[in-house]
Design a protein around this motif. Structure first.
Motif, short mmCIF file in Angstrom:
data_model
loop_
_atom_site.label_atom_id
_atom_site.label_comp_id
_atom_site.label_asym_id
_atom_site.label_seq_id
_atom_site.Cartn_x
_atom_site.Cartn_y
_atom_site.Cartn_z
N CYS A 1 68.82 28.61 22.97
CA CYS A 1 68.86 29.89 24.12
C CYS A 1 68.62 31.10 24.30
CB CYS A 1 70.96 29.94 23.38
SG CYS A 1 71.50 28.88 23.43
N GLN A 2 67.82 31.39 23.41
CA GLN A 2 67.27 32.85 23.54
C GLN A 2 66.04 32.22 24.16
OE1 GLN A 2 66.53 33.98 19.62
NE2 GLN A 2 68.98 35.81 19.98
N GLN A 3 65.26 31.16 24.02
CA GLN A 3 63.99 29.98 24.39
C GLN A 3 63.83 30.21 26.04
OE1 GLN A 3 63.08 27.21 22.26
NE2 GLN A 3 62.26 28.45 20.18
N LYS A 4 65.74 29.41 26.60
CA LYS A 4 65.35 29.24 27.93
C LYS A 4 65.55 30.44 28.16
CE LYS A 4 65.77 25.10 27.29
NZ LYS A 4 64.62 23.85 28.50
N GLY A 5 66.04 32.01 28.06
CA GLY A 5 66.71 32.75 28.88
C GLY A 5 68.09 32.85 29.42
N ILE A 6 68.88 32.49 28.34
CA ILE A 6 70.13 32.13 29.06
C ILE A 6 70.34 33.55 28.62
CG2 ILE A 6 72.86 30.89 28.16
CD1 ILE A 6 70.47 29.26 29.09
N GLU A 7 71.74 33.77 30.01
CA GLU A 7 72.10 35.34 29.77
C GLU A 7 73.58 35.19 30.18
OE1 GLU A 7 69.76 37.67 32.46
OE2 GLU A 7 68.19 37.92 31.23
N GLY A 8 74.03 34.09 30.52
CA GLY A 8 75.56 34.17 30.71
C GLY A 8 76.32 32.69 30.57
N PHE A 9 78.02 32.51 30.03
CA PHE A 9 78.17 31.35 30.23
C PHE A 9 79.16 31.31 30.94
CE2 PHE A 9 76.74 33.24 26.20
CZ PHE A 9 75.89 32.33 25.53
N PRO A 10 79.23 29.38 31.31
CA PRO A 10 78.40 28.46 31.49
C PRO A 10 76.83 28.29 31.81
CG PRO A 10 80.17 27.64 32.52
CD PRO A 10 80.79 29.38 31.93
N THR A 11 76.24 28.09 31.43
CA THR A 11 75.02 27.99 32.41
C THR A 11 74.59 26.27 31.81
OG1 THR A 11 73.61 30.30 32.15
CG2 THR A 11 72.79 28.28 32.36
N TRP A 12 74.62 25.99 33.60
CA TRP A 12 74.31 24.02 33.43
C TRP A 12 72.23 24.54 33.50
CZ3 TRP A 12 76.45 19.94 32.08
CH2 TRP A 12 78.14 20.57 32.35
#
Length: 313
Positions: free
Chosen positions: A274-285
């Motif tokens: 998730c960190q590698q993808k730069g996910i900052e909020g949920f849900p993220t598609w």
């Protein structure tokens, strides 16, 4: 002569003009604070830089207490209520300062001071309830939430100090009654929303709540198509909006989705991914290599993934 002077004083606004201006400035900051959060939750604003870490802000704002109403692909965040409250304070603070209100200025000023005191008291007490939830239940830090609480408390202090109250007794009496009512209502609301309350579904530590809706042929087909095309839903077990998204699919279809758990303490967590993808909020598609955050109506997911099957969603 003495009677005339006394009457003249009573016709004047006994409150402070500069306190009104200070409250208007603080309310404007509050509008920006809660407005930014609301737009972010609605997917109309990009990621927010949260001092202290985005994960804490996301955990607080996406908690069970962060939303007051949900619909099909739409929700009303608690921050929207805060936005309305700050707008009310801003209007009441500046209204008597506007030109052209000389005839009714005294009465308008007194009424708005009571309004400012009432709204500020409610905001301050409810903010303390929310801070308590943040510290003891959610156990995360959200800078924007703390900022809003500090603004609310400061507004209450200014309303009391700058209102020019001739008799503090009615102010104290009404303030105590209002504070107790808001405190009681806030605690009841917090306990009703609490996912750990007695009778709430128990799913185990770090596990998301069970999906209760049923799938149909269309939602099953869409879920299978999303997984086959490489689509991924990045989620956190504590995120109510992630659960809302799953409820749109239904139990059987959700089991066909590829869901990545991002919470460090979640079951089968893949936090590093998730960190590698730069996910900052949920849900993220992640669909066709592009990231898109927020709860998505199933028709939108079908369009984004070029789904051509049955669409009885």
């Amino acid at each position: 002569m003495a009677t005339t002077r006394l009457t003249s004083r009573r016709r004047q606004d006994s409150g402070s003009k500069w306190v009104r201006i200070a409250m208007a400035v603080l309310a404007t900051v509050g509008v920006i604070d809660t407005g930014s959060i609301t737009l972010k939750r609605w997917g109309l604003l990009g990621s927010l830089s949260c001092p202290g870490g985005a994960e804490g802000c996301d955990k607080v704002l996406n908690s069970a207490w962060g939303t007051i109403a949900r619909g099909d692909g739409f929700s009303i965040p608690l921050s929207f209520v805060g936005l309305l409250a700050y707008l009310a304070v801003l209007v009441m603070a500046i209204l008597p300062l506007l030109p052209g209100l000389a005839e009714n200025k005294t009465d308008l000023s007194r009424r708005t001071w009571w309004g400012l005191f009432t709204v500020a008291t409610g905001m301050a007490v409810f903010s303390l309830v929310l801070v308590g939830l943040m510290v003891f239940k959610i156990q995360a830090f959200c800078f924007f939430c703390v900022l809003s609480a500090l603004i609310s408390l400061t507004l209450l202090v200014l309303a009391v100090a700058g209102g020019g109250w001739e008799d503090p007794a009615p102010l104290l009496f009404r303030g105590v009654l209002l504070a107790l009512a808001v405190l009681l209502g806030g605690l009841i609301w917090a306990s009703v929303v609490d996912p750990d309350r007695p009778g709430a579904p128990v799913t185990g530590p770090g596990a998301p709540p069970a999906v209760t809706t049923a799938s149909n042929a269309s939602t099953l087909a869409l879920a299978e198509h999303l997984t086959a095309s490489g689509a991924v839903m990045y989620s956190a077990y504590w995120c109510p909006h992630c659960h809302e998204q799953k409820e749109l699919f239904g139990k059987e279809a959700t089991e066909q989705l590829k869901v990545v758990e991002c919470a460090p303490d979640g079951q089968n967590s893949q936090t590093k991914l998730c960190q590698q993808k730069g996910i900052e909020g949920f849900p993220t598609w992640e669909i066709n290599g592009k990231l898109d955050s927020g709860v998505k109506p199933l028709k939108s997911l079908a369009r984004l993934s070029d789904y051509k099957g049955p669409s009885d969603f």
